[in-house]
Write a protein that holds these residues in place. Structure first.
Motif, PDB file in Angstrom:
ATOM      1  N   TRP E  95      24.725   5.378  57.804  1.00  0.00           N
ATOM      2  CA  TRP E  95      25.076   4.749  56.648  1.00  0.00           C
ATOM      3  C   TRP E  95      25.743   3.468  56.939  1.00  0.00           C
ATOM      4  O   TRP E  95      25.393   2.499  56.444  1.00  0.00           O
ATOM      5  CB  TRP E  95      26.203   5.602  55.718  1.00  0.00           C
ATOM      6  CG  TRP E  95      26.087   5.422  54.651  1.00  0.00           C
ATOM      7  CD1 TRP E  95      25.343   4.471  53.595  1.00  0.00           C
ATOM      8  CD2 TRP E  95      27.032   5.981  53.397  1.00  0.00           C
ATOM      9  NE1 TRP E  95      25.642   4.555  52.293  1.00  0.00           N
ATOM     10  CE2 TRP E  95      26.766   5.598  52.317  1.00  0.00           C
ATOM     11  CE3 TRP E  95      27.975   7.047  53.613  1.00  0.00           C
ATOM     12  CZ2 TRP E  95      27.414   5.971  51.053  1.00  0.00           C
ATOM     13  CZ3 TRP E  95      28.712   7.568  52.435  1.00  0.00           C
ATOM     14  CH2 TRP E  95      28.481   6.975  51.065  1.00  0.00           C
ATOM     15  N   PHE E  98      23.547   0.390  57.193  1.00  0.00           N
ATOM     16  CA  PHE E  98      23.058  -0.195  55.942  1.00  0.00           C
ATOM     17  C   PHE E  98      24.175  -0.615  54.823  1.00  0.00           C
ATOM     18  O   PHE E  98      24.011  -1.565  54.316  1.00  0.00           O
ATOM     19  CB  PHE E  98      22.344   1.159  55.195  1.00  0.00           C
ATOM     20  CG  PHE E  98      21.242   1.186  55.932  1.00  0.00           C
ATOM     21  CD1 PHE E  98      19.868   0.541  55.559  1.00  0.00           C
ATOM     22  CD2 PHE E  98      20.971   2.193  56.915  1.00  0.00           C
ATOM     23  CE1 PHE E  98      18.640   0.681  56.411  1.00  0.00           C
ATOM     24  CE2 PHE E  98      19.831   2.441  57.654  1.00  0.00           C
ATOM     25  CZ  PHE E  98      18.678   1.526  57.181  1.00  0.00           C
ATOM     26  N   ASP E  99      25.449  -0.096  54.998  1.00  0.00           N
ATOM     27  CA  ASP E  99      26.344  -0.656  53.813  1.00  0.00           C
ATOM     28  C   ASP E  99      27.291  -1.812  54.697  1.00  0.00           C
ATOM     29  O   ASP E  99      27.744  -2.456  53.789  1.00  0.00           O
ATOM     30  CB  ASP E  99      27.125   0.589  53.170  1.00  0.00           C
ATOM     31  CG  ASP E  99      27.974   1.334  54.162  1.00  0.00           C
ATOM     32  OD1 ASP E  99      28.307   0.827  55.309  1.00  0.00           O
ATOM     33  OD2 ASP E  99      28.385   2.440  53.882  1.00  0.00           O
ATOM     34  N   TYR E 138      19.767  12.247  53.290  1.00  0.00           N
ATOM     35  CA  TYR E 138      20.185  11.276  52.266  1.00  0.00           C
ATOM     36  C   TYR E 138      19.342  11.694  50.906  1.00  0.00           C
ATOM     37  O   TYR E 138      18.255  11.831  50.844  1.00  0.00           O
ATOM     38  CB  TYR E 138      19.592  10.038  52.761  1.00  0.00           C
ATOM     39  CG  TYR E 138      19.904   8.580  51.909  1.00  0.00           C
ATOM     40  CD1 TYR E 138      21.172   8.474  51.657  1.00  0.00           C
ATOM     41  CD2 TYR E 138      18.842   7.648  51.650  1.00  0.00           C
ATOM     42  CE1 TYR E 138      21.615   7.050  51.071  1.00  0.00           C
ATOM     43  CE2 TYR E 138      19.337   6.470  50.905  1.00  0.00           C
ATOM     44  CZ  TYR E 138      20.769   6.480  50.433  1.00  0.00           C
ATOM     45  OH  TYR E 138      21.162   5.286  49.969  1.00  0.00           O
ATOM     46  N   GLU E 140      17.719  10.737  48.575  1.00  0.00           N
ATOM     47  CA  GLU E 140      16.640   9.903  47.928  1.00  0.00           C
ATOM     48  C   GLU E 140      15.364  10.493  48.035  1.00  0.00           C
ATOM     49  O   GLU E 140      15.211  10.941  49.336  1.00  0.00           O
ATOM     50  CB  GLU E 140      16.879   8.567  48.925  1.00  0.00           C
ATOM     51  CG  GLU E 140      15.795   7.411  48.855  1.00  0.00           C
ATOM     52  CD  GLU E 140      15.534   6.890  47.460  1.00  0.00           C
ATOM     53  OE1 GLU E 140      16.773   6.179  46.843  1.00  0.00           O
ATOM     54  OE2 GLU E 140      14.273   7.151  46.986  1.00  0.00           O
ATOM     55  N   ASN E 142      12.492   9.000  48.039  1.00  0.00           N
ATOM     56  CA  ASN E 142      11.234   7.968  48.547  1.00  0.00           C
ATOM     57  C   ASN E 142      11.339   7.994  49.979  1.00  0.00           C
ATOM     58  O   ASN E 142      12.214   7.539  50.464  1.00  0.00           O
ATOM     59  CB  ASN E 142      11.299   6.418  48.165  1.00  0.00           C
ATOM     60  CG  ASN E 142      10.602   5.530  48.606  1.00  0.00           C
ATOM     61  OD1 ASN E 142       9.755   5.792  49.321  1.00  0.00           O
ATOM     62  ND2 ASN E 142      10.842   4.357  48.419  1.00  0.00           N
ATOM     63  N   ASP E 145      11.930   4.968  51.657  1.00  0.00           N
ATOM     64  CA  ASP E 145      13.150   3.786  51.624  1.00  0.00           C
ATOM     65  C   ASP E 145      13.668   3.808  52.922  1.00  0.00           C
ATOM     66  O   ASP E 145      13.844   4.794  53.844  1.00  0.00           O
ATOM     67  CB  ASP E 145      14.130   4.699  50.883  1.00  0.00           C
ATOM     68  CG  ASP E 145      15.537   4.265  50.670  1.00  0.00           C
ATOM     69  OD1 ASP E 145      15.813   3.588  49.759  1.00  0.00           O
ATOM     70  OD2 ASP E 145      16.373   4.498  51.697  1.00  0.00           O
ATOM     71  N   MET E 147      16.871   3.428  54.412  1.00  0.00           N
ATOM     72  CA  MET E 147      17.844   4.482  54.852  1.00  0.00           C
ATOM     73  C   MET E 147      17.436   5.819  54.985  1.00  0.00           C
ATOM     74  O   MET E 147      17.747   6.763  55.868  1.00  0.00           O
ATOM     75  CB  MET E 147      19.174   4.374  53.969  1.00  0.00           C
ATOM     76  CG  MET E 147      20.167   4.975  54.453  1.00  0.00           C
ATOM     77  SD  MET E 147      21.726   4.428  53.928  1.00  0.00           S
ATOM     78  CE  MET E 147      22.833   6.105  53.746  1.00  0.00           C
ATOM     79  N   ARG E 148      16.513   6.381  54.163  1.00  0.00           N
ATOM     80  CA  ARG E 148      16.254   7.560  54.246  1.00  0.00           C
ATOM     81  C   ARG E 148      15.233   7.833  55.456  1.00  0.00           C
ATOM     82  O   ARG E 148      15.366   8.823  56.083  1.00  0.00           O
ATOM     83  CB  ARG E 148      15.239   7.767  52.656  1.00  0.00           C
ATOM     84  CG  ARG E 148      14.297   9.096  52.789  1.00  0.00           C
ATOM     85  CD  ARG E 148      15.130  10.276  52.793  1.00  0.00           C
ATOM     86  NE  ARG E 148      14.084  11.582  53.254  1.00  0.00           N
ATOM     87  CZ  ARG E 148      13.123  11.825  52.521  1.00  0.00           C
ATOM     88  NH1 ARG E 148      12.659  11.581  51.286  1.00  0.00           N
ATOM     89  NH2 ARG E 148      12.381  12.926  52.995  1.00  0.00           N
TER      90      ARG E 148
END
Lengths: 217, 217, 217, 217, 217, 217, 217, 217
Positions: E95, E98-99, E138, E140, E142, E145, E147-148
């Motif tokens: 994470w 990405f954040d 994660y 999500e 997709n 994605d 991060m996924r």
């Protein structure tokens, strides 16, 4: 007016002096001097004599007896080297004998009180310009009341030490007694010890009048 | 023991009765009775006479004078139809005359006090089994103290009303006076009014002894 | 009345003793004794025997088992040199076996309990005048209830230690059992352990009656 | 699995149902369903049958007895027109008889309980698809315990009403009894009423198993 | 059912494991296990297999990456000597990339992640019976994605380590993917990481199903 | 620069607009405008064009959908008679369809959204100088993501209404899309909705650039 | 000394008068008068003239302008029928023109200020013995400072009204100006408006000196 | 635009820089950069140049003077090895001379200020790429105001040090002066020091314009 330009005036004592002052440093912005007589004295010194630039420091701590003053004397008084030192201690020394009579560890008897206070004044004299000794007090009109009578004895001990060391002496009990001719104690302090602003004003006036403060300046 | 099975015993008064009881209902779980003499009375009734099932209700409100009792008498006393009603009021009626002497609106003088209390007792008699009148008190040993002397006068008025209406009468001042032979007031209450648990125990004992409570049961 | 003038009476135990007492010192002004049976004992001692000047100290700590008492025995008991020492411990030693049965580290079995308590009493005897041993209890009427039965066993161990060391012994379970003839446990304590004021009064009465307290004095 | 696509499932009851749900609306984001069995039921419905889109609503309110349900039945049940209605009430109706035995106003006796519950179910039937009646319970293994025995009687009344109205019936006491074969009550609830997550899981399982929930889906 | 009588089952991880558990000890009374999947696992173990007496311990700490696990591995895992050890770590490792992409110090790249996790498992194997490795996830749908996709890579690394050390392996991403066929991520977690109770139930189910838990018992 | 001397610019919307603004009045001293894009717009207007004396008012309320705007339109928009009116609404109208899919009462479908927004703009046109319509947005780069795709549809509806009423139109989704070429959504908003200061700056820039703001002035 | 036995002295104004006084009644026990100049005035009246029994009432409310005084004039002044009425208003009337220059609704211009104040004084004269008008002030030494210059204009308006109605007049700006010869404004008030205790002492002195107060009594 | 890819930009200073940033690390998620000009600079860098990946760190601490910066220079600057270092210090060095004029220990005179700042810049040059020196400021339009004049002198000292070390120099006082042509100081900061968001925007713009920031990018 006995205070001189740029002098440092330090007050030490118990909760009556403390009054929620800031800690560890009892000076600076935002009511750092608390909301008792020390703050009133400072406000009048600034308002009437701003040109003198008097620096007021509050080192009162709630619950203190002369025994606790001794423990912090070096750090809170000697190391501060104030030009003026004002001491008001003894209320808790007496009060504990009456409100928790069965816990003798919390009592300070006359002998310890007198010896300790004498010792503290002696030490301070070596580093301080002027010393002011204020008596403890009890806001009770009846001199035969047990606790009032005991407080009076402790006050007389302060007088003796003041005489011996030639310090300034302020009889706070006498100041309150005058007010008690017109007001019942509960109008100044429900517990006869922690005064409202009227009572703190009595203390501040007693101090300022003693040092020649000009109110009309 | 005068209390009988399943009776409801209601106490009304000022902060000495209130003691942080729950509101609006002053009964039920979790210290709903507050932490003063009412709660002690209840605890001993439950501990010694659980078989009687006495229901204790606390309707004290801090700061109340007889004037405020009158305003809520219908709702908090008459509508409750208690089997026993205990009233202790008057401390604030007197105290305000001494701690805020310049606000006459807050004072209740003797005439208003006596008339109002008499009226409340009269109304209650119609709906209540037994009434107990407790005097106000001041935890001060000196009978010549101004506020103590005034409180004694209000206490004597309570006695007259009790006599007139043939209610039970409890002299709480006398109960405290006995304790003051050995303890200075500050050991019970710094402000001479709001007692610590020792003082509340004095009040609870005065009540329980009056109604024939058996401590050794 | 077995307590004598100016004696110091120290209570030690778990949350039932603690009851939000002040820490580290469990004595002094403002509910420093907490709001449980220790405070009730103190209030009645002050109210009925103010001339004796008994000093009551509360050293209870919530959650304690006999194992934790051992860790603080020197500081909280021996160094205090009380004239009277009252011990009530064991509820948590048993309770953890039932409410967190899968965490054996938190259990104190009978052997550890008995040995430790015996050791503590032995050490205390050397420095203390009188020792009072109070059993742990469980506010449950059914003697066949598992936890009640276990608690009874721990209570019998207390009895044996009391006999061996010739201390005063108080059977708090018996005191509660009497009350349970008329009241369901939930009326004293939802969790059958932490009593309301009625339950604390039962404990205080058990102690005071044991030492010859005169309620009518 | 008896729940169908897009149905609304409403739970009503006391603190065991409430569990700090959001108010006034007991549904939506952020633990709006509280942290008890209702939330567990919802979580498993969403996790195993997300395609059904079941809407769960929590209308429990702490302290409620059947008497309080009646006061809010129109607003909190009828006006909500749920497809499924689950009712679990009665614990406080019984508990107050045991923890505050001397305040009869707070008790709901069997007659009032049964009549009121019957009335509520009758009214709900007119607007609701399926009704589930869950018994009150007491986490106590001894069937001869006074409060457990009383609770069992109230549970049997629920059974009769369920039979009469042909609703689904869940015996929560039976579910707890099974667990009590291995765990002492204090391991589930110190007060034998408000369960920890293990106890709430027992309730959720009882509900889900009754409606044909597939755990392995 | 693979868990055996009196075994200790320890969970370690990040905020998803932590969930406001008590500290430093993550076991005992009053939601000490937090309010996430660990608590759900414990509740079902207690509810369905109370006779096994499984002891569940939560050692999750919010914000942890594998790097922080390493720092406390000795104290929080090895010294605890659990029979079963469950590890779920890696969400923050990914994470932070990405954040807070511009603070490289907070990132744990694949190499460090894999090496550290491998090292921790190796150390634990020496003292622990069974190890369960759960992938990070994660929420999500997709798989493309960014991060996924990265989280999936970290998940595959966990798989490799599980294979190498022959531990139990749980693919939490796969468990969430199934739910995402019917629910949009925001219905489980606004931030796609910290799940609501439905999401925690998914995790608990994945664990319990893996170890042969019987839901209908 | 289209804003003219002494004009009043009112923003209305949901939590993205609200940002803890003061209520009921969203203007004045001490962060009364909240800490989001409205406050940034105001700060730059004051810093670059202090001579214009633009008065900015924030009427955002967290959680609002177009439905709630309608309820307060008279009081919060019409009665305020702003010279400029900026509307950004729709995020919650869409979000609730995805995060609480089973509570249809909380959803606002396209038809209601479009009709209501059209109605509000019509009403406002009669009393307001210039209207600015900002689209709702979702900070997600994948246009095929379900919620993003729905949000895009609502955004297109805003465009149609803007075209119909000849208002200024701002495509906030396009503004975020540009940023998402370099940053992953979690770097702007964990929940893809409530942006950090970077995200609010994107919104403020979009507004200011649209009205001809000179950054270098 | 112009105040006479048992007179009631009421102060009304803005935050400088308010200073956290109790509401709704600004008199009584426990700092009910706030911690500003009103409290200082009261303390000195009680300390020096306890025999006069002056009743001081504080009706200041933070943020008030003359416009808000008008709204509460009947209730807070006329209905109180004070013997002395002291008014200090205008700081916020001016300040809002400078700190929120773009919100004209919050400004009170000279015409409204003068007319309203004149009207209030006229009304009060009918029911009040003596009126004291104190100017607003700004603790800024430079008379050409824009806000200081505006405040001076409002101060001159007060003077005109005082002359017209023959009230006592106090120029607080002049009092501060004298102090500013030695102290920089920030030593009295960071914001040049809300003074520290020194500044409040300046205000109290200005009032007391004007009414013939004897400081040495 | 002078900032380059992946550079680290560290700001150090007093409360104007601090603005409630997180401590000890002033970077990361959730307003870790505080709510002042540092956060605005970061937001615009991220919004306009996300591809550069600039890492912004805030090391401001409220109340700091150059003296306190010196104490933490090694840890908070040197050890951080930033690519860019921005220093804004001196406001408190000057302010204390004016708001607490009688406490000389709290003052930093010109000589100490200049020497210390010079020393800090010298040390930083050895480890840092680019240094930006921002002057202290006072939001007061009158250059003859005593405190403003002193602040200007300290600002000129900053200019000299910047020249000597060839650092970037930003005259924040000049930036505010331009705004003061249209706004009175109280509209930016009641205390003329801690600005509202408009004032912080002025500071951020001054910085960004100096380093060639492209607002329209």
């Amino acid at each position: 007016m006995q205070l001189e330009k740029n002098q440092k005036l330090l007050f030490i004592g118990d909760s009556v002096t403390d009054c929620e002052r800031e800690k560890p440093e009892g000076e600076g912005l935002f009511q750092a001097l608390g909301n008792g007589y020390v703050s009133i004295v400072n406000a009048f010194l600034q308002a009437n004599y701003p040109e003198l630039g008097i620096r007021v420091v509050n080192k009162g701590i709630s619950g203190n007896k002369v025994r606790e003053l001794k423990e912090r004397w070096q750090e809170d008084v000697i190391d501060q080297s104030p030009d003026w030192l004002t001491i008001m201690i003894g209320i808790n020394d007496v009060w504990r004998q009456f409100d928790t009579p069965f816990i003798p560890d919390h009592h300070v008897d006359m002998e310890e009180y007198k010896n300790t206070l004498n010792e503290l004044v002696s030490e301070a004299k070596a580093v301080t310009g002027t010393i002011v000794l204020m008596t403890p007090y009890y806001i009770e009109a009846n001199p035969n009341d047990q606790m009032r009578a005991t407080m009076d004895k402790y006050g007389r001990a302060v007088k003796q030490i003041a005489d011996k060391h030639h310090t300034i002496f302020i009889d706070t009990q006498a100041a309150f007694n005058k007010l008690l001719e017109n007001l019942y104690p509960a109008a100044i302090a429900w517990d006869r010890v922690h005064p409202n602003e009227t009572g703190h004003t009595v203390l501040a006036k007693a101090f300022l009048n003693e040092i020649g403060f000009d109110w009309k300046k």
